[in-house]
Scaffold this motif. Structure first.
Motif, PDB file in Angstrom:
ATOM      1  N   LEU A  63       9.081 -10.843 -27.793  1.00 53.17           N
ATOM      2  CA  LEU A  63       9.412 -11.787 -28.855  1.00 53.17           C
ATOM      3  C   LEU A  63       8.110 -12.476 -29.234  1.00 53.17           C
ATOM      4  CD1 LEU A  63      12.810 -13.409 -27.742  1.00 53.17           C
ATOM      5  CD2 LEU A  63      12.413 -11.879 -29.678  1.00 53.17           C
ATOM      6  N   GLN A  64       7.608 -12.177 -30.404  1.00 49.31           N
ATOM      7  CA  GLN A  64       6.288 -12.624 -30.825  1.00 49.31           C
ATOM      8  C   GLN A  64       6.329 -14.045 -31.387  1.00 49.31           C
ATOM      9  OE1 GLN A  64       3.211 -10.934 -30.750  1.00 49.31           O
ATOM     10  NE2 GLN A  64       4.278  -9.492 -29.414  1.00 49.31           N
ATOM     11  N   PRO A  65       5.219 -14.783 -31.284  1.00 53.82           N
ATOM     12  CA  PRO A  65       5.131 -16.117 -31.898  1.00 53.82           C
ATOM     13  C   PRO A  65       5.480 -16.064 -33.378  1.00 53.82           C
ATOM     14  CG  PRO A  65       3.238 -15.736 -30.475  1.00 53.82           C
ATOM     15  CD  PRO A  65       3.977 -14.429 -30.563  1.00 53.82           C
ATOM     16  N   GLY A  66       6.359 -16.948 -33.807  1.00 58.21           N
ATOM     17  CA  GLY A  66       6.772 -16.989 -35.200  1.00 58.21           C
ATOM     18  C   GLY A  66       7.974 -16.115 -35.519  1.00 58.21           C
ATOM     19  N   GLN A  67       8.367 -15.244 -34.576  1.00 62.46           N
ATOM     20  CA  GLN A  67       9.504 -14.354 -34.825  1.00 62.46           C
ATOM     21  C   GLN A  67      10.788 -15.158 -34.925  1.00 62.46           C
ATOM     22  OE1 GLN A  67       9.565 -10.921 -32.307  1.00 62.46           O
ATOM     23  NE2 GLN A  67      11.702 -10.427 -32.732  1.00 62.46           N
ATOM     24  N   GLU A  68      11.615 -14.833 -35.901  1.00 67.70           N
ATOM     25  CA  GLU A  68      12.850 -15.575 -36.155  1.00 67.70           C
ATOM     26  C   GLU A  68      14.069 -14.756 -35.747  1.00 67.70           C
ATOM     27  OE1 GLU A  68      12.764 -16.486 -40.286  1.00 67.70           O
ATOM     28  OE2 GLU A  68      11.219 -18.036 -40.093  1.00 67.70           O
ATOM     29  N   GLN A 121      -0.075 -13.791 -25.863  1.00 75.14           N
ATOM     30  CA  GLN A 121      -0.341 -13.270 -27.204  1.00 75.14           C
ATOM     31  C   GLN A 121      -1.787 -12.793 -27.353  1.00 75.14           C
ATOM     32  OE1 GLN A 121      -0.596 -16.346 -30.380  1.00 75.14           O
ATOM     33  NE2 GLN A 121      -0.185 -17.835 -28.754  1.00 75.14           N
ATOM     34  N   HIS A 122      -2.679 -13.313 -26.520  1.00 77.73           N
ATOM     35  CA  HIS A 122      -4.077 -12.874 -26.548  1.00 77.73           C
ATOM     36  C   HIS A 122      -4.326 -11.757 -25.527  1.00 77.73           C
ATOM     37  CE1 HIS A 122      -5.050 -16.242 -29.151  1.00 77.73           C
ATOM     38  NE2 HIS A 122      -4.451 -17.050 -28.302  1.00 77.73           N
ATOM     39  N   LEU A 123      -3.781 -11.911 -24.326  1.00 70.43           N
ATOM     40  CA  LEU A 123      -4.016 -10.930 -23.270  1.00 70.43           C
ATOM     41  C   LEU A 123      -3.386  -9.580 -23.596  1.00 70.43           C
ATOM     42  CD1 LEU A 123      -3.364 -13.187 -20.142  1.00 70.43           C
ATOM     43  CD2 LEU A 123      -5.576 -12.383 -20.970  1.00 70.43           C
ATOM     44  N   SER A 124      -2.253  -9.597 -24.311  1.00 65.14           N
ATOM     45  CA  SER A 124      -1.547  -8.353 -24.594  1.00 65.14           C
ATOM     46  C   SER A 124      -2.342  -7.425 -25.509  1.00 65.14           C
ATOM     47  CB  SER A 124      -0.183  -8.656 -25.227  1.00 65.14           C
ATOM     48  OG  SER A 124      -0.340  -9.385 -26.439  1.00 65.14           O
ATOM     49  N   ARG A 125      -3.379  -7.952 -26.159  1.00 58.07           N
ATOM     50  CA  ARG A 125      -4.192  -7.111 -27.041  1.00 58.07           C
ATOM     51  C   ARG A 125      -5.259  -6.331 -26.279  1.00 58.07           C
ATOM     52  NH1 ARG A 125      -4.429 -11.859 -29.903  1.00 58.07           N
ATOM     53  NH2 ARG A 125      -6.668 -12.019 -29.531  1.00 58.07           N
ATOM     54  N   LEU A 126      -5.456  -6.675 -25.005  1.00 60.09           N
ATOM     55  CA  LEU A 126      -6.436  -5.957 -24.197  1.00 60.09           C
ATOM     56  C   LEU A 126      -5.786  -4.716 -23.597  1.00 60.09           C
ATOM     57  CD1 LEU A 126      -8.226  -8.870 -22.298  1.00 60.09           C
ATOM     58  CD2 LEU A 126      -9.104  -7.552 -24.212  1.00 60.09           C
ATOM     59  N   GLY A 127      -6.431  -3.607 -23.721  1.00 59.34           N
ATOM     60  CA  GLY A 127      -5.867  -2.379 -23.195  1.00 59.34           C
ATOM     61  C   GLY A 127      -5.871  -2.321 -21.679  1.00 59.34           C
TER      62      GLY A 127
END
Length: 290
Positions: free
Chosen positions: A32-37, A212-218
């Protein structure tokens, strides 16, 4: 009948908590991403339950700062900023300092001018830890060597070992689960439920912000803090100064990692926007030439 009413209340309360826990895990996992409604109806249909426990669960998560309620559009996942994360790290550090300070209550300080051979020198300073017969302030920390304290700390240490393994392997979701249990169980040893609950809430919020930042690291191997057992070992030795140092190092590491990723994301966003603007400008030039 009263019995049926009571059982129904328990069932609904349990369902409410289960839904809240499941949605919290979804947010922590980044699904569930930030801003998701979403709406109460959508969640109720997803879990196959009535709207009442879902609404109650969503209200609970809103009170914890994970969701935002919109009267007309339902709920959305709260978006935390980098400034929010800095504030969380500072706040959780102050709470942890307060917990560690509680261990030092009642400890005699070494008087000025005392010598190694004097009777008073058997007492260690508050920042150094407990003497063999120094009473602790509350909870399991009654006396150094108390078997209850040893057993409780051993249990917390096992959580720390699991957290360390997950961090070393770069398994973020597993790490978050063990990390939250580690700090909640460690906090419970200090005997103040208000501090324990507040620290848990801060840690959940800081993880939501960090994910939300860590998930972008492979590959997260070697990037995540893993010194949970060192904190327990320092407290077991009654070395409060070292416990403070370890946590301070952790906070510094967290800020540097998330700030670096956030800044990198901002730079990439600027570059992408500039690239899109250039393409749009070139397209307009081509249309004019035609």
């Amino acid at each position: 009948m009263p019995a049926s009413s009571g059982n129904g209340a328990v069932t609904r309360s349990t369902l409410r908590q289960q839904i809240a826990d499941a949605l919290r895990d979804e947010v922590l996992a980044g699904r569930l991403q930030p801003g998701q409604e979403f709406t109460v109806k959508e969640i109720a249909e997803q879990y196959g339950v009535s709207a009442t426990p879902v609404r109650e669960a969503l209200v609970d998560l809103s009170a914890q700062g994970l969701l935002e309620a919109d009267q007309h559009r339902g709920f959305r996942v709260h978006e935390y900023s980098l400034a929010d994360f800095r504030g969380m790290v500072e706040a959780r550090g102050l709470v942890t300092d307060g917990m560690f300070h509680g261990l030092a209550k009642g400890l005699p300080l070494v008087p000025e001018g005392s010598t190694a051979g004097s009777e008073s020198s058997t007492a260690r300073t508050a920042l150094s830890g407990f003497t063999a017969d120094s009473p602790g302030p509350r909870g399991f920390f009654v006396r150094a060597g108390d078997p209850r304290a040893a057993a409780a700390l051993a249990g917390v240490r096992r959580r720390g070992e699991e957290a360390r393994r997950a961090a070393t392997a770069g398994e973020l979701n597993i790490l978050i689960g063990y990390d939250l249990r580690f700090w909640r169980e460690l906090g419970a040893l200090f005997g103040n439920q208000y501090l324990t609950d507040f620290l848990h809430r801060l840690r959940v919020q800081s993880w939501v912000c960090a994910v939300q930042h860590l998930s972008r690291l492979g590959d997260l191997r070697g990037r995540l803090w893993s010194d949970h057992t060192e904190v327990v070992d320092a407290l077991t030795r009654r070395d409060l100064a070292d416990a403070h140092r370890i946590v301070d190092t952790y906070d510094t590491h967290s800020l540097a990692l998330i700030e670096g990723l956030a800044n990198l994301r901002a730079e990439n966003t600027v570059l992408t926007t500039e690239g899109d603007d250039e393409k749009e400008h070139e397209g307009k030039k081509g249309d004019t030439a035609e």
